[in-house]
Motif scaffolding. Structure first.
Motif, PDB file in Angstrom:
ATOM      1  N   LEU A  28       0.828  -1.206   0.000  1.00  0.00           N
ATOM      2  CA  LEU A  28       0.000   0.000   0.000  1.00  0.00           C
ATOM      3  C   LEU A  28       0.863   1.256   0.000  1.00  0.00           C
ATOM      4  CD1 LEU A  28      -2.933  -0.963   2.398  1.00  0.00           C
ATOM      5  CD2 LEU A  28      -3.104  -0.349  -0.032  1.00  0.00           C
ATOM      6  N   ALA A  29       1.978   1.223   0.748  1.00  0.00           N
ATOM      7  CA  ALA A  29       2.867   2.389   0.808  1.00  0.00           C
ATOM      8  C   ALA A  29       3.418   2.683  -0.594  1.00  0.00           C
ATOM      9  CB  ALA A  29       3.995   2.133   1.793  1.00  0.00           C
ATOM     10  N   ILE A  30       3.837   1.635  -1.296  1.00  0.00           N
ATOM     11  CA  ILE A  30       4.366   1.830  -2.654  1.00  0.00           C
ATOM     12  C   ILE A  30       3.268   2.327  -3.585  1.00  0.00           C
ATOM     13  CG2 ILE A  30       5.187   0.554  -4.691  1.00  0.00           C
ATOM     14  CD1 ILE A  30       6.945  -1.040  -2.765  1.00  0.00           C
ATOM     15  N   TYR A  31       2.116   1.680  -3.520  1.00  0.00           N
ATOM     16  CA  TYR A  31       0.989   2.034  -4.382  1.00  0.00           C
ATOM     17  C   TYR A  31       0.596   3.504  -4.180  1.00  0.00           C
ATOM     18  CZ  TYR A  31      -3.995   2.505  -5.466  1.00  0.00           C
ATOM     19  OH  TYR A  31      -5.198   2.959  -5.902  1.00  0.00           O
ATOM     20  N   GLU A  32       0.515   3.912  -2.914  1.00  0.00           N
ATOM     21  CA  GLU A  32       0.079   5.290  -2.648  1.00  0.00           C
ATOM     22  C   GLU A  32       1.116   6.299  -3.142  1.00  0.00           C
ATOM     23  OE1 GLU A  32      -1.017   5.113   1.470  1.00  0.00           O
ATOM     24  OE2 GLU A  32      -2.805   3.924   0.960  1.00  0.00           O
ATOM     25  N   HIS A  33       2.386   5.955  -2.988  1.00  0.00           N
ATOM     26  CA  HIS A  33       3.437   6.861  -3.479  1.00  0.00           C
ATOM     27  C   HIS A  33       3.356   7.010  -5.007  1.00  0.00           C
ATOM     28  CE1 HIS A  33       7.237   9.014  -3.544  1.00  0.00           C
ATOM     29  NE2 HIS A  33       7.499   8.308  -4.648  1.00  0.00           N
ATOM     30  N   VAL A  34       3.266   5.861  -5.672  1.00  0.00           N
ATOM     31  CA  VAL A  34       3.208   5.874  -7.143  1.00  0.00           C
ATOM     32  C   VAL A  34       1.966   6.630  -7.622  1.00  0.00           C
ATOM     33  CG1 VAL A  34       2.869   4.380  -9.152  1.00  0.00           C
ATOM     34  CG2 VAL A  34       4.551   3.751  -7.425  1.00  0.00           C
ATOM     35  N   ARG A  35       0.863   6.406  -6.938  1.00  0.00           N
ATOM     36  CA  ARG A  35      -0.393   7.060  -7.329  1.00  0.00           C
ATOM     37  C   ARG A  35      -0.259   8.590  -7.233  1.00  0.00           C
ATOM     38  NH1 ARG A  35      -5.604   5.691  -3.794  1.00  0.00           N
ATOM     39  NH2 ARG A  35      -4.375   6.995  -2.397  1.00  0.00           N
ATOM     40  N   GLU A  36       0.392   9.070  -6.160  1.00  0.00           N
ATOM     41  CA  GLU A  36       0.601  10.518  -6.011  1.00  0.00           C
ATOM     42  C   GLU A  36       1.425  11.063  -7.177  1.00  0.00           C
ATOM     43  OE1 GLU A  36      -0.911  12.617  -3.992  1.00  0.00           O
ATOM     44  OE2 GLU A  36      -1.972  10.771  -3.403  1.00  0.00           O
ATOM     45  N   VAL A  37       2.495  10.328  -7.506  1.00  0.00           N
ATOM     46  CA  VAL A  37       3.359  10.755  -8.618  1.00  0.00           C
ATOM     47  C   VAL A  37       2.530  10.850  -9.897  1.00  0.00           C
ATOM     48  CG1 VAL A  37       5.263  10.005 -10.105  1.00  0.00           C
ATOM     49  CG2 VAL A  37       5.486   9.827  -7.614  1.00  0.00           C
ATOM     50  N   ILE A  38       1.730   9.813 -10.152  1.00  0.00           N
ATOM     51  CA  ILE A  38       0.953   9.767 -11.410  1.00  0.00           C
ATOM     52  C   ILE A  38      -0.128  10.843 -11.412  1.00  0.00           C
ATOM     53  CG2 ILE A  38      -0.622   8.351 -12.790  1.00  0.00           C
ATOM     54  CD1 ILE A  38       1.007   5.902 -11.865  1.00  0.00           C
ATOM     55  N   TRP A  39      -0.780  11.053 -10.287  1.00  0.00           N
ATOM     56  CA  TRP A  39      -1.864  12.042 -10.253  1.00  0.00           C
ATOM     57  C   TRP A  39      -1.353  13.459 -10.463  1.00  0.00           C
ATOM     58  CZ3 TRP A  39      -5.533   9.922  -5.822  1.00  0.00           C
ATOM     59  CH2 TRP A  39      -6.288   8.879  -6.367  1.00  0.00           C
ATOM     60  N   LYS A  59      13.015   7.886 -10.871  1.00  0.00           N
ATOM     61  CA  LYS A  59      14.484   7.918 -11.003  1.00  0.00           C
ATOM     62  C   LYS A  59      15.046   9.138 -10.276  1.00  0.00           C
ATOM     63  CE  LYS A  59      15.691   6.426 -15.377  1.00  0.00           C
ATOM     64  NZ  LYS A  59      16.009   6.789 -16.762  1.00  0.00           N
ATOM     65  N   ASN A  60      14.426  10.292 -10.525  1.00  0.00           N
ATOM     66  CA  ASN A  60      14.869  11.527  -9.851  1.00  0.00           C
ATOM     67  C   ASN A  60      14.740  11.427  -8.336  1.00  0.00           C
ATOM     68  OD1 ASN A  60      15.522  12.710 -12.231  1.00  0.00           O
ATOM     69  ND2 ASN A  60      13.563  13.808 -12.457  1.00  0.00           N
ATOM     70  N   GLN A  61      13.745  10.734  -7.915  1.00  0.00           N
ATOM     71  CA  GLN A  61      13.547  10.562  -6.463  1.00  0.00           C
ATOM     72  C   GLN A  61      14.497   9.506  -5.884  1.00  0.00           C
ATOM     73  OE1 GLN A  61       9.352   9.556  -6.379  1.00  0.00           O
ATOM     74  NE2 GLN A  61       8.733  11.684  -6.043  1.00  0.00           N
ATOM     75  N   GLU A  62      15.319   8.935  -6.752  1.00  0.00           N
ATOM     76  CA  GLU A  62      16.293   7.897  -6.371  1.00  0.00           C
ATOM     77  C   GLU A  62      15.621   6.682  -5.737  1.00  0.00           C
ATOM     78  OE1 GLU A  62      19.453   9.720  -4.154  1.00  0.00           O
ATOM     79  OE2 GLU A  62      20.152  10.819  -5.910  1.00  0.00           O
ATOM     80  N   LEU A  63      14.456   6.355  -6.279  1.00  0.00           N
ATOM     81  CA  LEU A  63      13.727   5.191  -5.757  1.00  0.00           C
ATOM     82  C   LEU A  63      13.798   4.005  -6.714  1.00  0.00           C
ATOM     83  CD1 LEU A  63      10.490   6.886  -4.350  1.00  0.00           C
ATOM     84  CD2 LEU A  63      12.483   6.075  -3.089  1.00  0.00           C
ATOM     85  N   LEU A  64      14.390   4.234  -7.869  1.00  0.00           N
ATOM     86  CA  LEU A  64      14.353   3.201  -8.891  1.00  0.00           C
ATOM     87  C   LEU A  64      15.684   2.450  -8.940  1.00  0.00           C
ATOM     88  CD1 LEU A  64      12.218   2.398 -10.985  1.00  0.00           C
ATOM     89  CD2 LEU A  64      13.360   3.890 -12.608  1.00  0.00           C
ATOM     90  N   ILE A  65      15.649   1.176  -8.595  1.00  0.00           N
ATOM     91  CA  ILE A  65      16.879   0.372  -8.632  1.00  0.00           C
ATOM     92  C   ILE A  65      17.043  -0.245 -10.013  1.00  0.00           C
ATOM     93  CG2 ILE A  65      18.031  -1.656  -7.664  1.00  0.00           C
ATOM     94  CD1 ILE A  65      16.418  -1.173  -5.094  1.00  0.00           C
ATOM     95  N   PHE A  66      15.944  -0.729 -10.550  1.00  0.00           N
ATOM     96  CA  PHE A  66      15.986  -1.417 -11.842  1.00  0.00           C
ATOM     97  C   PHE A  66      14.653  -1.215 -12.542  1.00  0.00           C
ATOM     98  CE2 PHE A  66      14.396  -5.114 -14.124  1.00  0.00           C
ATOM     99  CZ  PHE A  66      15.371  -5.302 -15.086  1.00  0.00           C
ATOM    100  N   TYR A  67      14.708  -1.062 -13.876  1.00  0.00           N
ATOM    101  CA  TYR A  67      13.449  -1.086 -14.620  1.00  0.00           C
ATOM    102  C   TYR A  67      13.662  -1.634 -16.014  1.00  0.00           C
ATOM    103  CZ  TYR A  67      14.795   3.144 -17.149  1.00  0.00           C
ATOM    104  OH  TYR A  67      15.442   4.047 -17.944  1.00  0.00           O
ATOM    105  N   ASP A  68      12.620  -2.253 -16.523  1.00  0.00           N
ATOM    106  CA  ASP A  68      12.662  -2.817 -17.873  1.00  0.00           C
ATOM    107  C   ASP A  68      11.300  -2.531 -18.503  1.00  0.00           C
ATOM    108  OD1 ASP A  68      13.146  -4.265 -20.141  1.00  0.00           O
ATOM    109  OD2 ASP A  68      12.879  -6.230 -19.204  1.00  0.00           O
ATOM    110  N   ILE A  69      11.292  -1.570 -19.448  1.00  0.00           N
ATOM    111  CA  ILE A  69      10.013  -1.193 -20.080  1.00  0.00           C
ATOM    112  C   ILE A  69       9.781  -2.068 -21.313  1.00  0.00           C
ATOM    113  CG2 ILE A  69       8.787   0.642 -21.340  1.00  0.00           C
ATOM    114  CD1 ILE A  69      10.063   2.670 -19.513  1.00  0.00           C
ATOM    115  N   ILE A  70       8.593  -2.642 -21.409  1.00  0.00           N
ATOM    116  CA  ILE A  70       8.203  -3.396 -22.600  1.00  0.00           C
ATOM    117  C   ILE A  70       7.134  -2.548 -23.286  1.00  0.00           C
ATOM    118  CG2 ILE A  70       7.357  -5.652 -23.442  1.00  0.00           C
ATOM    119  CD1 ILE A  70       9.614  -6.131 -21.471  1.00  0.00           C
ATOM    120  N   GLU A  71       7.420  -2.099 -24.491  1.00  0.00           N
ATOM    121  CA  GLU A  71       6.445  -1.239 -25.165  1.00  0.00           C
ATOM    122  C   GLU A  71       5.252  -2.051 -25.675  1.00  0.00           C
ATOM    123  OE1 GLU A  71       6.294   1.834 -24.912  1.00  0.00           O
ATOM    124  OE2 GLU A  71       8.331   2.393 -24.336  1.00  0.00           O
TER     125      GLU A  71
END
Ligand code: DCT
Ligand code: MG
Length: 505
Positions: free
Chosen positions: A304-315, A363-375
């Motif tokens: 929930l903590a992760i979800y709420e953080h991500v949701r704030e960023v997206i909103w 990334k700017n928030q330095e929370l991203l360790i790894f990511y792999d985007i699939i278009e």
């Protein structure tokens, strides 16, 4: 012929034809109000029944010698639930809302000197022929146990875990052997047992349940007798199973890589990690680096903590974006191996920029360790996949995020390295469908995997339709069926709606 196995708590319909008098001759002291017993004489015998009646009355229980209106608990000995029902039917008793219990409950009450809590093991189980259920007013409200998980309600709590765990280990072993047939067989059998609301206590309890062949029955029988199954123990102790289980627990490691490392003779994570000759993918490198964090479960509050953080960023980027926590947590699970988040926007095409922008902010928030985007390779003209395990073509992103710890040292199961840092590495998946496909994507990503497979099988075999995470296609009418909610999809399929927490198949 399908049979039904259910415990007997009977909400029986129609008008009562019971005796109306309510204990006019009660000449003993009743200590426990609201509980009125009736002992069935059938198979118990008159003298034992008299003896038990007197015993119970001495202890302050109200016992009726006739099945009056006021009776709340019918107790039977050496009868199955079906036999009690048959007896009630013969007496033309077509309405009675009461418990039908085994003598074990009565005996425990006598021992305790007061009414004890009714456990599911006290309920008598009914094996009912479905064809008869149409004629049988007592049985008409009972549901047949379907072979499809989407026609069963499967809550989170699994009271037959001792059997389903065994089946799932065998299924997993077949998966490691890439032997799909028996793997599916054990997965389906496990799923049937998960939907039961009573614990399997005898082999008779299996009567009428679908998908439980002789192989499964033998295992259940052995567990009922010994509390364990030698075949399952052998599998668990097998080198191949142990290695595959260990290797596939690393993020980014699938069956092919596990097979390779097993053949190369590796036994431990350390051996692989420290071998300079192995070519690891980026995903696997991170998988090893954060093995302990990722391997320890994500709790609901962490999710929930992760979800709420991500949701704030997206909103902040797209105020009307729809951001939903899905996967196991949406089904009510308290812990999971990752966090699944689905993102869309009702304004057409607005969802397309969300992922890349969100990733740069994280990334700017330095929370991203790894990511792999699939278009996205989604094509809205393409028919749904025939394969029940097909992956979807929406844009998605597999990540490892840093979750800030609230207080120093509050997290358990941390290794020494993660004790010094104030964050935990957590696996988070994002999927971004267009709004028109959102309901299908949500249904698909909520799972469970078994439920998804059975929904697709059901659509195909029973409805001549094709379902996947993108949509539902009616083959008879040659049209895609639109859906804006999961309820719409269940309706299109002619299925009763299952709440997310009833989908733990
Ligand atoms: N799913 C899907 N396509 C994928 C991956 C998953 O349609 N490529 C579906 C199946 C279940 C759901 O999404 C979530 O997947 P998991 O996270 O693997 O399962 P879970 O039920 O959330 O289990 P856990 O709690 O262990 O994460
Ligand atoms: Mg998940």
């Amino acid at each position: 012929m399908e049979l039904v196995g259910r415990p007997t708590v009977l909400p029986l319909k129609k008008k009562p034809k019971l005796m109306n008098a309510s204990s006019p001759f009660c000449n003993y002291e009743v200590k426990f109000n609201g509980i009125v017993l009736f002992l069935l004489e059938r198979k118990m015998g008159a003298s034992r029944r008299n003896f038990l009646t007197n015993l119970a009355r001495e202890r302050g229980f109200q016992i009726e010698s006739e099945l009056r209106d006021c009776v709340t608990h019918i107790v039977a000995e050496n009868n199955s639930g079906s036999e009690v029902l048959e007896w009630l039917q013969k007496k033309q008793i077509v309405e009675k809302h009461c418990e039908i219990l085994d003598i074990s409950w009565f005996t425990e009450c006598m021992g305790a000197g007061h009414p004890v809590e009714i456990q599911s093991r006290h309920h008598l189980v009914v094996q009912q022929d479905c064809s008869a259920s149409f004629n049988n007013p007592l049985a008409s409200s009972w549901v047949q146990v379907s072979q499809y998980a989407c026609q069963r309600r499967t809550p989170l709590q699994d009271i037959n875990g001792i059997f389903t765990d065994a089946f799932e280990i065998l299924a997993e072993n077949y998966e490691f052997l890439e032997n799909k047939g028996p793997c599916r067989g054990f997965q389906r059998a496990s799923s049937v047992l998960k939907s039961l609301q009573f614990p399997i206590a005898t082999m008779n309890d299996l009567d009428g349940l679908p998908l439980l062949g002789n192989e499964m029955r033998t295992i259940i029988e052995e567990i009922l007798e010994d509390g364990k199954c030698s075949r399952v123990l052998d599998v668990m102790n097998g080198e191949r199973y142990k290695s595959f289980k260990l290797f596939t627990s690393v993020f980014g490691v699938g069956l092919k890589t596990a097979e390779k490392w097993y053949r190369m003779g590796f036994k431990t994570i350390e051996e692989i990690k420290s071998n300079p000759d192995l070519k690891l993918t980026k995903m696997q490198k991170y998988g090893f680096q954060y093995y302990e964090d990722i391997g320890s479960f994500v709790s609901k509050s962490e999710a929930l903590a992760i979800y709420e953080h991500v949701r704030e960023v997206i909103w902040k980027l797209v105020p009307d974006a729809v951001v939903t926590l899905t996967g196991g947590f949406r089904r009510g699970k308290e812990k999971g191996h990752d966090v699944d988040i689905i993102i869309t926007c009702p304004r057409e095409d607005k969802e397309k920029s969300i992922l890349h922008n969100t990733i740069s902010i994280l990334k700017n928030q330095e929370l991203l360790i790894f990511y792999d985007i699939i278009e996205s390779t989604f094509d809205n003209k393409k028919l749904p996949s025939k394969c029940v395990d097909a992956l979807d073509h929406f844009q998605k992103c597999f990540t490892i995020l840093k979750l800030q710890k609230k207080k120093e040292g509050t997290m358990e199961s941390m290794n020494s390295d993660s004790k010094i840092r104030n964050w935990k590495a957590v696996r988070v998946d994002f999927v971004i469908p267009p709004y028109k496909q959102y309901a299908y994507a949500l249904l698909g990503w909520t799972g469970s995997r078994q439920l998804e497979r059975d929904l697709r099988r059901y659509a195909n075999h029973e409805k001549n339709m094709m379902l996947d995470n993108h949509g539902l296609y009616d083959k008879s009418k040659n049209v895609f069926l639109e859906a804006y909610t999961e309820q719409d999809i269940f309706k299109h399929l002619g299925l009763e709606y299952l709440e997310p927490w009833e989908r733990n198949a």
